[in-house]
Write an enzyme that holds these catalytic residues in place. Structure first.
Site, mmCIF file in Angstrom:
data_model
loop_
_atom_site.group_PDB
_atom_site.id
_atom_site.type_symbol
_atom_site.label_atom_id
_atom_site.label_comp_id
_atom_site.label_asym_id
_atom_site.label_seq_id
_atom_site.Cartn_x
_atom_site.Cartn_y
_atom_site.Cartn_z
ATOM 1 N N LYS A 196 0.957 -1.260 0.075
ATOM 2 C CA LYS A 196 0.032 -0.127 -0.038
ATOM 3 C C LYS A 196 0.748 1.194 0.204
ATOM 4 O O LYS A 196 1.675 1.640 1.003
ATOM 5 C CB LYS A 196 -0.971 -0.093 1.106
ATOM 6 C CG LYS A 196 -1.886 1.118 1.353
ATOM 7 C CD LYS A 196 -2.693 1.026 2.648
ATOM 8 C CE LYS A 196 -3.590 2.300 2.625
ATOM 9 N NZ LYS A 196 -4.657 2.093 3.623
ATOM 10 N N ARG A 206 -10.803 9.964 1.627
ATOM 11 C CA ARG A 206 -10.583 10.570 3.359
ATOM 12 C C ARG A 206 -11.947 11.287 3.637
ATOM 13 O O ARG A 206 -12.456 11.467 4.888
ATOM 14 C CB ARG A 206 -9.367 11.297 3.271
ATOM 15 C CG ARG A 206 -8.152 10.336 3.341
ATOM 16 C CD ARG A 206 -6.738 10.948 3.312
ATOM 17 N NE ARG A 206 -5.834 9.723 3.193
ATOM 18 C CZ ARG A 206 -4.576 9.859 3.197
ATOM 19 N NH1 ARG A 206 -4.022 11.109 3.075
ATOM 20 N NH2 ARG A 206 -3.782 8.828 2.952
ATOM 21 N N ARG A 218 1.068 10.036 5.997
ATOM 22 C CA ARG A 218 1.064 8.586 6.402
ATOM 23 C C ARG A 218 2.368 7.932 5.782
ATOM 24 O O ARG A 218 2.652 6.789 5.796
ATOM 25 C CB ARG A 218 0.024 7.633 5.893
ATOM 26 C CG ARG A 218 -1.408 8.364 6.180
ATOM 27 C CD ARG A 218 -2.426 7.038 5.910
ATOM 28 N NE ARG A 218 -3.969 7.380 6.047
ATOM 29 C CZ ARG A 218 -4.443 7.983 7.087
ATOM 30 N NH1 ARG A 218 -3.877 8.293 8.263
ATOM 31 N NH2 ARG A 218 -5.545 8.233 6.839
ATOM 32 N N GLU A 234 7.098 -6.929 0.693
ATOM 33 C CA GLU A 234 6.129 -6.677 1.513
ATOM 34 C C GLU A 234 5.227 -7.908 1.257
ATOM 35 O O GLU A 234 4.666 -8.101 2.181
ATOM 36 C CB GLU A 234 5.445 -5.421 1.449
ATOM 37 C CG GLU A 234 6.050 -3.933 2.112
ATOM 38 C CD GLU A 234 5.829 -3.974 3.527
ATOM 39 O OE1 GLU A 234 5.138 -5.002 4.107
ATOM 40 O OE2 GLU A 234 5.935 -2.947 4.151
ATOM 41 N N LYS A 249 -2.008 -1.479 -3.889
ATOM 42 C CA LYS A 249 -2.999 -0.251 -3.860
ATOM 43 C C LYS A 249 -2.201 0.905 -4.162
ATOM 44 O O LYS A 249 -1.045 1.057 -3.132
ATOM 45 C CB LYS A 249 -3.836 -0.370 -2.648
ATOM 46 C CG LYS A 249 -4.733 0.735 -2.261
ATOM 47 C CD LYS A 249 -5.396 0.733 -0.916
ATOM 48 C CE LYS A 249 -6.310 1.891 -0.534
ATOM 49 N NZ LYS A 249 -6.262 2.016 0.838
ATOM 50 N N SER A 275 -10.016 5.500 -4.558
ATOM 51 C CA SER A 275 -11.213 6.870 -4.987
ATOM 52 C C SER A 275 -10.414 7.848 -6.051
ATOM 53 O O SER A 275 -11.470 8.218 -6.806
ATOM 54 C CB SER A 275 -11.218 7.278 -3.634
ATOM 55 O OG SER A 275 -10.117 7.789 -2.921
HETATM 56 C C1 PBG Z 1 -7.484 3.104 5.444
HETATM 57 C C2 PBG Z 1 -7.786 3.166 3.851
HETATM 58 C C3 PBG Z 1 -7.584 3.909 3.137
HETATM 59 C C4 PBG Z 1 -8.056 3.486 1.787
HETATM 60 C C5 PBG Z 1 -8.496 2.394 2.345
HETATM 61 N N1 PBG Z 1 -8.251 2.097 3.467
HETATM 62 C C6 PBG Z 1 -6.952 5.478 3.174
HETATM 63 C C7 PBG Z 1 -5.719 5.803 3.484
HETATM 64 O O1 PBG Z 1 -4.795 4.881 3.791
HETATM 65 O O2 PBG Z 1 -5.330 6.863 3.855
HETATM 66 C C8 PBG Z 1 -7.999 4.269 0.555
HETATM 67 C C9 PBG Z 1 -9.254 3.781 -0.344
HETATM 68 C C10 PBG Z 1 -9.291 4.471 -1.594
HETATM 69 O O3 PBG Z 1 -8.795 5.805 -1.621
HETATM 70 O O4 PBG Z 1 -10.380 4.364 -2.145
HETATM 71 N N2 PBG Z 1 -6.202 3.087 5.949
#
Ligand code: PBG
Length: 327
Positions: A196, A206, A218, A234, A249, A275
């Site tokens: 990720k 968010r 993050r 990972e 992701k 998203s």
């Molecule tokens: C939670 C999480 C996130 C997403 C999925 N689980 C946001 C982040 O890590 O900031 C993002 C999913 C998306 O953008 O569609 N940690």
């Protein structure tokens, strides 16, 4: 090697039927996982940065899940927006928390649809980070593991079919596996957000999940977009700790990583078409600059072609209707 004019690749492109017969990659509704945002509020609440996506009450989420099941979508992935937040994200592992309630309600309304839950603290902490903080404001890895494992266990006790840790703490897959096994849930799979990235493509999410960090970013736990070897490491680590499905992701900007993780692990790979990827397509289509349906189909086909077995996408509903022959 035979050459032109003997070889004419166009021969196999002449009709739709012929193209279908030699097509290498397919996308089926069952390969799709639809994210659902569940809230304590009644009804449905549009997410402004993601046209077509809504936060849903528990009963609306159950209705939505039943509809997705009837379209043949493989699974839903639940995110919760709690009533209140605190430093330790206690809403994430409350027995009557929002996700726990939604799991029960969806299970009552559906039959074979898989209910997967996102396991993370960021929607539940008042600081918006994915774990607990040290006094200096650093996300503290090891104490966070226990809370993640408690969250995962509470989701499974509520009836979740699979858990998906998305926090990026080191060792969390092993911690969750251990806790589930001790409690007798040896058969519940883990789909880990193994690779990720610290991505700007999460922006619209968010708002949807109300999970923006209140300070900083993050980057101290999510991966550097420049790194692919590390992504493979990972994924291997998560497999060693007991992950059953590994996720990459975002999806489209990281097709090389999807390919490498698939080749290297040989495990089922999920890709999260996130998203920002969704909203970019929506925005361009709204302006008439691209054909939304065709772009979406091309995007998920590319993600499958790169090696993803499963795709988490906000277009799951639309795609399932398209693939099922509905216009
Ligand atoms: C939670 C999480 C996130 C997403 C999925 N689980 C946001 C982040 O890590 O900031 C993002 C999913 C998306 O953008 O569609 N940690």
């Amino acid at each position: 090697m035979a050459r032109f004019p003997t070889v004419r690749p166009r021969r196999l492109r002449r009709s739709a039927r012929l193209r279908a017969m030699v097509r290498e990659t397919s996308v089926e509704p069952v390969d799709l996982i639809a994210p659902i945002f569940v809230t304590y509020e009644d009804g449905r609440h549009p997410v402004s940065a993601m046209p077509g996506v809504e936060q849903l009450s528990v009963s609306a989420a159950a209705e939505e899940a039943a509809r997705l099941e009837s379209l043949g979508v493989g699974a839903v992935l639940l995110f919760g927006i709690p009533e209140s937040k605190d430093a330790r994200g206690s809403g994430a592992y409350a027995a009557d928390g929002i996700v726990q309630r939604a799991v029960g309600a969806i299970k009552e309304r559906t039959d074979e649809l898989l209910v997967v839950t996102d396991v993370c603290l960021c929607e539940y902490t008042d600081h918006g980070h994915c774990g607990v903080l040290t006094p200096e404001g650093v996300v503290d890895n090891d104490p966070t593991l226990e809370l993640l494992a408690r969250s995962a266990l509470s989701h499974v006790e509520a009836g979740a079919d699979m858990v998906a840790p998305s926090d990026m703490m080191d060792g969390r897959v092993g911690a969750i596996r251990g806790t589930l096994d001790e409690s007798g849930f040896t058969q519940v799979p883990i789909m880990s957000y193994a690779v990720k990235y610290a991505s700007a493509f999460y922006g619209p999410f968010r708002e949807a999940a109300d999970s923006a960090p209140q300070f900083g970013d993050r980057k101290a736990y999510q991966m550097d977009p420049a790194n692919a070897d590390e992504g493979v490491r990972e994924a291997r680590l998560d497999v060693e700790e007991g992950a059953d499905i590994v996720m990459v992701k975002p999806a489209l900007p990281y097709l090389d990583v999807i390919y490498r993780v698939k080749q290297d692990t040989g495990y089922p790979v999920a890709a999260y078409h996130v998203s920002g990827e969704y909203s970019m397509i929506k925005a361009a289509a709204e302006r008439g600059w691209i054909d939304e349906d065709r772009v979406v189909l091309e995007a998920v086909t590319a993600i499958r072609r790169a090696g993803a077995d499963l795709i988490i996408t906000y277009f799951a509903d639309r795609l399932a209707r398209m693939l099922g022959g509905e216009e």
